[in-house]
Design an enzyme around this catalytic site. Structure first.
Site, short mmCIF file in Angstrom:
data_model
loop_
_atom_site.label_atom_id
_atom_site.label_comp_id
_atom_site.label_asym_id
_atom_site.label_seq_id
_atom_site.Cartn_x
_atom_site.Cartn_y
_atom_site.Cartn_z
N HIS A 68 0.80 -1.23 0.00
CA HIS A 68 0.00 0.00 0.00
C HIS A 68 0.83 1.27 0.00
O HIS A 68 0.26 2.36 -0.02
CB HIS A 68 -0.93 0.04 1.21
CG HIS A 68 -2.12 -0.85 1.08
ND1 HIS A 68 -3.32 -0.41 0.59
CD2 HIS A 68 -2.29 -2.16 1.35
CE1 HIS A 68 -4.19 -1.41 0.58
NE2 HIS A 68 -3.59 -2.48 1.04
N LYS B 27 -9.61 13.42 3.86
CA LYS B 27 -8.74 12.24 3.87
C LYS B 27 -7.88 12.38 5.12
O LYS B 27 -7.93 13.42 5.78
CB LYS B 27 -7.87 12.21 2.62
CG LYS B 27 -7.21 13.56 2.31
CD LYS B 27 -6.42 13.59 1.02
CE LYS B 27 -7.23 13.57 -0.25
NZ LYS B 27 -7.22 12.33 -0.97
N ARG B 28 -7.08 11.38 5.47
CA ARG B 28 -6.20 11.56 6.62
C ARG B 28 -5.28 12.76 6.41
O ARG B 28 -4.91 13.08 5.28
CB ARG B 28 -5.35 10.30 6.84
CG ARG B 28 -6.09 9.20 7.55
CD ARG B 28 -6.67 9.64 8.89
NE ARG B 28 -5.65 9.78 9.90
CZ ARG B 28 -5.37 8.86 10.80
NH1 ARG B 28 -6.04 7.72 10.84
NH2 ARG B 28 -4.43 9.06 11.69
N LYS C 39 -0.15 14.21 1.39
CA LYS C 39 -1.45 14.48 0.78
C LYS C 39 -1.64 15.97 0.51
O LYS C 39 -2.57 16.38 -0.15
CB LYS C 39 -2.57 13.93 1.66
CG LYS C 39 -2.61 12.39 1.72
CD LYS C 39 -3.70 11.91 2.66
CE LYS C 39 -3.79 10.40 2.79
NZ LYS C 39 -4.50 9.75 1.67
N THR D 137 -8.75 6.15 -2.73
CA THR D 137 -10.09 5.65 -3.03
C THR D 137 -11.11 6.76 -2.82
O THR D 137 -12.19 6.72 -3.40
CB THR D 137 -10.47 4.45 -2.14
OG1 THR D 137 -10.17 4.77 -0.77
CG2 THR D 137 -9.71 3.21 -2.55
N LYS E 30 -14.77 7.83 -4.91
CA LYS E 30 -16.08 8.14 -4.33
C LYS E 30 -16.60 9.47 -4.87
O LYS E 30 -17.77 9.60 -5.22
CB LYS E 30 -15.98 8.22 -2.80
CG LYS E 30 -15.51 6.94 -2.13
CD LYS E 30 -15.13 7.20 -0.65
CE LYS E 30 -14.31 6.07 -0.09
NZ LYS E 30 -13.62 6.45 1.19
C1 LIG Z 1 -12.38 6.57 1.48
C2 LIG Z 1 -11.96 6.97 2.84
C3 LIG Z 1 -10.62 7.28 3.09
C4 LIG Z 1 -9.56 7.26 2.01
O1 LIG Z 1 -9.50 8.51 1.39
P1 LIG Z 1 -8.24 8.90 0.46
O2 LIG Z 1 -8.64 10.23 -0.10
O3 LIG Z 1 -8.14 7.85 -0.58
O4 LIG Z 1 -7.07 8.98 1.35
C5 LIG Z 1 -10.26 7.67 4.36
N1 LIG Z 1 -11.18 7.75 5.35
C6 LIG Z 1 -12.48 7.48 5.14
C7 LIG Z 1 -13.42 7.60 6.27
C8 LIG Z 1 -12.92 7.08 3.88
O5 LIG Z 1 -14.21 6.79 3.69
#
Ligand SMILES: *Cc1c(COP(=O)(O)O)cnc(C)c1O
Length: 817
Positions: A359, A547-548, A553, A655, A659
């Site tokens: 990952h 995101k985190r 990022k 991911t 979404k």
């Molecule tokens: C999808 C998701 C992530 C991943 O987000 P990235 O933008 O790909 O880092 C992190 N936290 C939650 C709660 C998510 O639903």
């Protein structure tokens, strides 16, 4: 117009709920609390799922179907109730039933706590995979840890993150079934003796600590599935509840020490994402998970089939990142020490069963364990890894005979560290990256030397998301609109998304599509008002980065851009003709100071922008507390812009990007991870790309040609924006300015200034954002058309496609019929 309800399903649900209230809670519809109503309603659908689950598990066994063990330290499941209703095809009936009873169904759904047993993308991927495995009727079990406390809940107080414990089990967890009869014993510490007997070498482990592993099983209801998958979460328990003997002898401390040693193991989820700490307790957690899972897998196979040599025909194991890697030496141990296999025999089985998903390529995230700590905690596993390492290095020498430096680099043990990724690459049948770009980087970079020897081992399978949760549940109106315009069942067939491509040119469709986005924005506005008391303008452009929080990022890039816009609007009130709402959602690991500092910065910028009369009607900065699956479900469908700003080469897939795309937000991002594939799917007209490419970044690193100081001197915009961090205009939460961030950009840590290339990419980001804004404001019809195309092309990113690919290329599981 609502017609009088004759639906017998609805009547049946009402009567079932009333019975549950009476039988399980001794209450009535009129007197029940919300929690009781939630539990009664959840209990009803649970009954149906249990029935299907029990039946299909038995049949799977009777037929002897091969099964997947998806091992992961994290499963970020989100709430189960609404998802189970959607996947059972009865969401509407339940909603109607509750409304007939005079109860707001959304309030009931809101009663469920969000099992936050994961940090971010990695844990959420595991959850999406279980949903797809179940939907596709592939026999599967997810194996994880039943952390008593999930990821912390985040509050923002005075602009800073405050962590609050996440006591998600407090009111009970209605979906789990305890399976005490499957309890396993896991052994830690102690010493190893080698005894030569008539039957050869026998390994004896003594003076160890025993911890009980008790599994709790949760059914995972896929869409119209015949075979719900299982999520098995292991909970640690002391062998003696309390050592009465020691207690009676007055040794009170010893009496409770054992139970403390045991029960702390499944107490908390480590809150660091993409960062490895090497803590003893974490190693205990991973061995606990892997040992219990492997022991039960072996016991089960022996019980059903007798002969362990056939195990690879009945089981495949996927290791989600390196966290569950110890399953490999643990299975070696069981086969050799307990089942009498020879080394080669055991190795042959192990090398067919295990597969590893990588990952990340970031050095600070690659798992290594201190050899001495490891040896003490897991003496037998340590011995096995030493032999594996020896044999592996010997094999490598035949390929690289005169290159000890290369062998030292590839070895499983080196510099007093045990390197989990190298162990996986040495042993696993398949090693996969999570996007095409990331797969290429594994081959050309991180695992290059291994790829040269075993090219067939490496592959890339692009991540995905379940469109049940991320469309049907999060955005029901959009889901209906698409379904109304395709033939077939969208939730069961991701290929149908493409069928709405022609609708991008249909004005009526686009009008409806846009109206749904507007309603989702209003839903978000209502949510923010209710949860945080914040009012946003639902008619503004909504720009989201959630995101985190991590430097790679680049939330900081977005911060600098907002400062830039602020300065522009101050100079020219007409700079923005339509207001923008910038929304951030991000948890920072509690020990990650820089990340927490960036949260503070975001809130400072918000304070400055939102309260300045010159800007407050044009721009607003909002930090949404406690970013989690439930928050994401409200936030993402309301977004116009999806911010995907990672430094090229560092986001393995992402991911969140998928979404947003599915929900009709346009991506503003770098050529990184799965953004590259979103670009390929939608075409360059329908995505906004900026910034350095992986090749450009690599070349700057290699030739050391990047000097942010020079950019700072030559570019007045960058100077103005950076100076704002230290000039004192920003409200100073905690009395401090942002000089650490400023320093890191211009002078760096360990002499690497701006190692994430924030200043390098800022000008091209500013330029691309202007195109985005212009398109949104001045060519709105075109914008909506692009959004429709994004949704239409998002089917590829359904995790059903991802799982189909894993199954074809790696697992070869049969379909349950
Ligand atoms: C999808 C998701 C992530 C991943 O987000 P990235 O933008 O790909 O880092 C992190 N936290 C939650 C709660 C998510 O639903």
């Amino acid at each position: 117009m609502k017609i009088v309800n004759n639906n017998s399903k609805v009547k049946e649900i009402i009567s079932n709920v009333e019975n549950k209230l009476n039988n399980n809670f001794g209450t009535t519809l009129e007197e029940a609390t919300r929690d009781e109503l939630y539990k009664a309603g959840a209990g009803c659908i649970r009954d149906d799922i249990m029935h299907l689950w029990t039946k299909s598990r038995k049949k799977t066994e009777d037929l002897g179907l091969k099964k997947l063990y998806y091992m992961s330290a994290e499963f970020l499941m989100g709430r189960a109730y609404s998802n189970n209703l959607i996947n059972s095809g009865v969401f509407r009936d339940y909603k109607e039933a509750f409304e007939k009873m005079g109860i707001d169904f959304d309030d009931i759904l809101d009663e469920e706590s969000d099992p936050g047993l994961g940090n971010g993308g990695l844990g959420r991927l595991a959850a999406c995979f279980l949903d797809s495995l179940s939907t596709l009727n592939l026999p599967a079990i997810g194996c994880g840890i039943r952390y008593e406390y999930g990821l912390f809940q985040q509050k923002i107080i005075d602009g800073s993150q405050v962590e609050v414990e996440d006591d998600w089990l407090r009111d009970g967890f209605v979906w789990e079934v305890e399976r005490p009869e499957l309890t396993m014993e896991v052994r830690f510490n102690g010493e190893i003796r080698e005894n030569w007997t008539e039957d050869g070498l026998k390994i004896e482990h003594y003076n160890y600590h025993t911890v009980l592993a008790v599994p709790y099983d949760v059914p995972v209801m896929g869409y119209k599935t015949n075979a719900p998958a299982t999520l098995r979460l292991w909970s640690a328990k002391s062998k003696q509840n309390f050592d009465l003997h020691s207690f009676n002898e007055g040794r009170y401390e010893k009496a409770s020490a054992d139970s403390e040693f045991a029960e702390v193991i499944s107490k908390v989820l480590y809150p660091a994402d993409d960062h490895m700490q090497g803590k003893l307790l974490r190693l205990k957690q991973f061995y606990f998970l892997t040992s219990a899972t492997m022991q039960l897998m072996v016991k089960h196979h022996k019980g059903k089939r007798g002969d362990l040599h056939t195990l690879p025909e009945y089981a495949a194991v996927q290791i989600n990142d390196t966290h569950p890697t110890l399953a490999i030496p643990e299975l070696m141990r069981i086969l050799m020490d307990e089942e009498g296999f020879g080394w080669e025999e055991a190795e042959d089985i192990v090398s067919q069963i295990f597969n590893y998903t990588n990952h990340t390529i970031m050095a600070e995230a690659l798992e290594c364990w201190d050899e001495n700590m490891f040896k003490l905690l897991l003496p037998r596993i340590y011995q096995i890894i030493c032999v594996m390492n020896q044999k592996y290095c010997e094999r490598l020498r035949t390929y690289y005979p005169n290159d000890e430096a290369k062998i030292a680099y590839m070895a499983i043990i080196g510099n007093n560290q045990i390197r989990m990724a190298n162990l996986c690459v040495a042993v696993c049948h398949r090693v996969n990256g999570v996007s095409q770009l990331h797969g290429d980087i594994l081959k050309t970079n991180l695992f290059h030397d291994s790829y040269n020897i075993y090219p067939q081992k490496f592959l890339a399978i692009t991540n995905g998301i379940t469109h049940r949760r991320w469309l049907a549940l999060a955005n029901p109106e959009l889901c209906d609109l698409i379904q109304d315009n395709v033939r077939g069942d969208l939730l069961g067939d991701y290929r149908l998304f493409e069928k709405i491509m022609p609708m991008a040119d249909d004005a009526e469709f686009c009008r409806k599509y846009d109206a749904i986005k507007q309603r989702n924005k209003r839903r978000l506005a209502k949510y923010l008002k209710q949860k945080q008391g914040i009012e946003i303008n639902p008619d503004s452009l909504i720009d989201v980065q959630c995101k985190r929080l991590h430097e790679y990022k680049r939330q900081l890039l977005k911060c600098l851009h907002i400062i830039y816009l602020y300065k522009q609007v101050k100079k020219n009130p007409d700079f923005l003709s339509k207001p923008i709402t910038f929304i951030f959602g991000a948890k920072a690991a509690p020990g990650y100071q820089r990340a927490k500092e960036i949260i503070r910065l975001i809130n400072s910028i918000g304070d400055m922008v939102n309260n300045d009369p010159a800007t407050k009607d044009k721009m607003q900065v909002v930090f949404v507390e406690n970013y989690s699956v439930s928050v994401a479900e409200v936030l993402i469908p309301a977004a116009d812009i999806s911010e995907q700003l990672s430094t090229a080469g560092l986001e393995a897939s992402g991911t969140g990007n998928m979404k947003f795309m599915m929900n009709g937000a346009l991506t503003l991002g770098t050529m990184d991870g799965a953004n590259v594939e979103i670009f390929e799917q939608v075409g360059k007209e329908n995505i906004f790309i900026f910034g350095a490419t992986v090749d450009e970044i690599n070349s700057m690193k290699q030739y050391r040609t990047y000097n942010p100081g020079t950019i700072f001197e030559q570019n007045p915009m960058i100077r103005e924006v950076c100076n704002c961090l230290i000039a004192g205009e920003l409200p100073r939460y905690g009395k401090r300015k942002y000089s650490d961030i400023y320093q890191s950009l211009l002078f760096g840590e360990h002499n690497i200034p701006d190692q994430y290339f924030v200043l390098y990419d800022l000008p091209s980001y500013v330029e691309e954002f202007e195109k985005v804004y212009d398109m949104y404001i001045n060519h709105h019809d075109e914008w909506v058309k692009k959004a429709v195309i994004n949704t239409a092309k998002s089917g590829f990113f359904s995790s059903d496609r991802t799982i189909e690919e894993y199954n074809e290329k790696i697992w070869n599981l049969p379909t349950y019929k």
